[in-house]
Motif scaffolding. Structure first.
Motif: not given
Length: 222
Positions: A63, A65, A156-157
């Motif tokens: 993910q 960051e 994307f988050t």
């Protein structure tokens, strides 16, 4: 009307004559006392390269960051009915304030109809240190093969820590005050603050600096 089928609750197969390329077939579903469904299918009689899967490759939790370097693993498929020539894929972003493209291009081999290829660890990116928690980083992958040109959008988050001071704090004025747990004139006190991370990314080695808006009344010693 090209063809008609009666819904039975199971999948239906509808056969109709081939349609010209770059036209649109309209699909309509109706039932008494129900809202009408209207959809569409684009007819393609040429190569058409599209993204079928994108994954983050950051060497960790997969993910994005804050402050992180990453690449993408992308699967490209030819959903057209003609073979494609070798292609070039170029990545760009619609949120440049929070992400930088460090490697923008990749090569795609020629693909037969329904053939896919995996591009591993391509399109390097760098996420900004100040990206807000839960930000949606938006990307466009532009694929060019000869005279053909396709654009694929994806997002994307990105996650970041969010530090908050809790409502609970302690004023210690026992040594050089009256011990009532309040700030009184002439006292030297120690203030203990409790912090919590309500964001979605871990944070380490945090340094906090205490200041005052009324410096004529309060002196911060340490």
């Amino acid at each position: 009307i090209l063809a008609v089928a009666t819904a039975t609750g199971a999948s239906q197969s509808i056969t109709f004559a081939a349609q010209p390329s770059n036209t649109t077939i309209t699909i309509v579903g109706t039932k008494q006392d129900y809202l009408r469904y209207v959809g569409s299918i684009n007819v393609i009689s040429e190569p058409h390269l599209t993204i079928t899967e994108v994954a983050v490759n950051d060497g960790g939790d997969a993910q994005l960051e804050y402050g992180e370097q990453a690449t993408f693993d992308i699967t490209i498929k030819n959903i057209g009915d003609q073979a494609s020539a070798p292609a070039t894929a170029t990545l760009s972003t619609r949120t440049p304030e929070f992400v930088t493209i460090t490697n923008a291009t990749a090569s795609i081999p020629a693909l037969s109809p329904n053939q896919s290829t995996d591009l591993s660890e391509v399109f390097g990116i760098s996420v900004a240190d100040n990206v807000p928690n839960d930000s949606h980083l938006q990307f466009t992958l532009t694929i060019t093969a000869g005279s053909h040109h396709w654009e694929n959008d994806f997002s994307f988050t990105a996650f970041a820590p969010v530090l908050r001071i809790s409502d609970l704090y302690v004023i210690n004025d026992n040594d050089r005050g009256n011990g009532n747990g309040r700030l009184d004139p002439g006292e030297d006190v120690q203030i203990t603050l409790n912090f919590s991370n309500v964001g979605n990314a871990e944070v380490n080695n945090v340094t906090a600096t205490l200041g005052s808006l009324v410096t004529q009344y309060i002196t911060i010693q340490q």
